[in-house]
Design a protein around this motif. Structure first.
Motif, PDB file in Angstrom:
ATOM      1  N   LEU A  23       0.824  -1.199   0.000  1.00  0.00           N
ATOM      2  CA  LEU A  23       0.000   0.000   0.000  1.00  0.00           C
ATOM      3  C   LEU A  23       0.865   1.259   0.000  1.00  0.00           C
ATOM      4  CD1 LEU A  23      -2.727   1.400   0.122  1.00  0.00           C
ATOM      5  CD2 LEU A  23      -2.695   1.121   2.614  1.00  0.00           C
ATOM      6  N   GLN A  62       1.144   4.069  -2.988  1.00  0.00           N
ATOM      7  CA  GLN A  62       0.855   5.484  -2.769  1.00  0.00           C
ATOM      8  C   GLN A  62       2.022   6.377  -3.170  1.00  0.00           C
ATOM      9  OE1 GLN A  62      -0.228   5.014   1.381  1.00  0.00           O
ATOM     10  NE2 GLN A  62      -2.407   5.279   0.933  1.00  0.00           N
ATOM     11  N   TYR A  96      -5.246  -7.346   1.214  1.00  0.00           N
ATOM     12  CA  TYR A  96      -4.478  -6.210   0.696  1.00  0.00           C
ATOM     13  C   TYR A  96      -5.087  -5.647  -0.588  1.00  0.00           C
ATOM     14  CZ  TYR A  96      -1.183  -8.042   4.084  1.00  0.00           C
ATOM     15  OH  TYR A  96      -0.611  -8.498   5.247  1.00  0.00           O
ATOM     16  N   GLN A 148      -7.505  -2.994   0.432  1.00  0.00           N
ATOM     17  CA  GLN A 148      -6.826  -1.795   0.920  1.00  0.00           C
ATOM     18  C   GLN A 148      -6.282  -0.974  -0.241  1.00  0.00           C
ATOM     19  OE1 GLN A 148      -3.879  -3.244   3.680  1.00  0.00           O
ATOM     20  NE2 GLN A 148      -5.383  -4.297   4.951  1.00  0.00           N
ATOM     21  N   LEU A 149      -5.774  -1.638  -1.267  1.00  0.00           N
ATOM     22  CA  LEU A 149      -5.271  -0.943  -2.452  1.00  0.00           C
ATOM     23  C   LEU A 149      -6.410  -0.284  -3.223  1.00  0.00           C
ATOM     24  CD1 LEU A 149      -2.693  -3.655  -3.478  1.00  0.00           C
ATOM     25  CD2 LEU A 149      -2.111  -1.264  -3.049  1.00  0.00           C
TER      26      LEU A 149
END
Length: 320
Positions: free
Chosen positions: A173, A177, A190, A193-194
């Motif tokens: 992540l 970013q 994950y 979350q991405l």
């Protein structure tokens, strides 16, 4: 202290101890209790939730630990600090093929139907459709290499364009970013979350149905003397764990959401991207579909250049 913090601290401490233990014992020894390890893949987490909320259900002969990545899991197995693992079939076949540890498959826990994916920045399509180099973030595992190979093959992308950048699942992540790569190979939780951070899915396991299945593998020399305990664990305990999270108002479901770092709605959506098999469904899969699926995955592992040949991973005695 929050449940998640308590659990991760406990798991992390156990993991460090196990890694140290690997250097103290010869190749033919293993400790009591039997060490069971897996990564933080969502499909394994019902076992972890059961272990923290209902420790009395876990057989006293077993020590269950969640590790940070597939690399950590494979290292534990290779060093013989663990004898049982939750592992994707491609990782399991790869490990069995490059060692003399002789594993067998005791259960199929889940099949990924979108929970494994290649995610990218929204503007990636113009780059994918060009001849420019593509920087791909990925864990250094057979599963990630398999996903990469299938994406490139099915979407006609020249492998020569790919520059791999190794990144652990927990670091994906932050790396996304900061735009350290164009796309990343990830798995639930994950992937969710991405997506929350703006990533778009350019390829997922929906396109390769039944090619990514998650299993429990056991060293055959350990399965033989502990068959009763391990068989009960992957059948009775697993069924109890699945039943406990089926109620999205239960403490088990809430703890699963905390462990995955997802809201309850996000967790519900993430669970829709995988098929969880109870023990009956697992036996049926092993009896009717495993041979074909295993052969397909083995063929792709060879085609991807990861192996020149793949050693068969048999079903553990007494599971059919």
């Amino acid at each position: 202290m929050p449940i998640r913090t308590t659990l991760l601290t406990r798991l992390r401490n156990v993991g460090v101890g196990l890694l140290a233990a690997a250097t103290l014992f010869s190749c033919e020894q293993y400790q009591e209790p039997i060490n069971v390890v897996g990564n933080s893949w969502l499909g394994y987490q019902p076992f972890y939730v059961q272990n923290i909320l209902h420790p009395e259900l876990t057989p006293e002969q077993l020590n269950v630990t969640m590790l940070v990545s597939d690399v950590s899991v494979v290292r534990m197995l290779t060093n013989q600090a663990a004898s049982v693992a939750f592992l994707s079939l491609d990782n399991a076949l790869s490990l069995n093929s490059r060692t003399d540890l002789n594993f067998c498959i005791a259960a199929v826990l889940s099949s990924s139907y979108g929970a494994d994916a290649v995610l990218a920045h929204p503007d990636v399509y113009s780059k994918i459709n060009s001849d420019e180099a593509l920087v791909i973030g990925m864990e250094d595992s057979a599963l990630s290499r398999f996903m990469l190979s299938r994406w490139l093959e099915l979407h006609a992308i020249d492998p020569q364009r790919v520059q791999r950048q190794i990144v652990t699942p927990a670091g994906q992540l932050r790396a996304f970013q900061s735009k350290q790569f164009d796309a990343v190979i990830a798995y639930a939780p994950y992937t969710k979350q991405l997506e929350q951070a703006g990533a778009v899915t350019v390829f997922s396991s929906r396109e390769i149905k039944d090619e990514i299945i998650d299993t429990v593998i056991v060293r055959q020399k350990v399965w033989q003397p502990y068959q009763h305990v391990l068989k009960n664990y992957v059948t009775k305990n697993w069924d109890q764990a699945l039943q406990a999270i089926a109620n999205n108002h239960s403490e088990d479901f809430n703890t699963l959401a905390q462990l995955a770092e997802l809201s309850k709605l996000e967790l519900t959506n993430a669970l829709a991207d995988l098929q969880l098999y109870n023990s009956k469904a697992s036996r049926e899969f092993l009896a009717t579909r495993y041979a074909q699926v295993s052969a397909t995955v083995a063929s792709h592992l060879v085609d991807s250049g990861l192996h020149t040949s793949v050693k068969a991973l048999p079903v553990c005695e007494g599971m059919l």
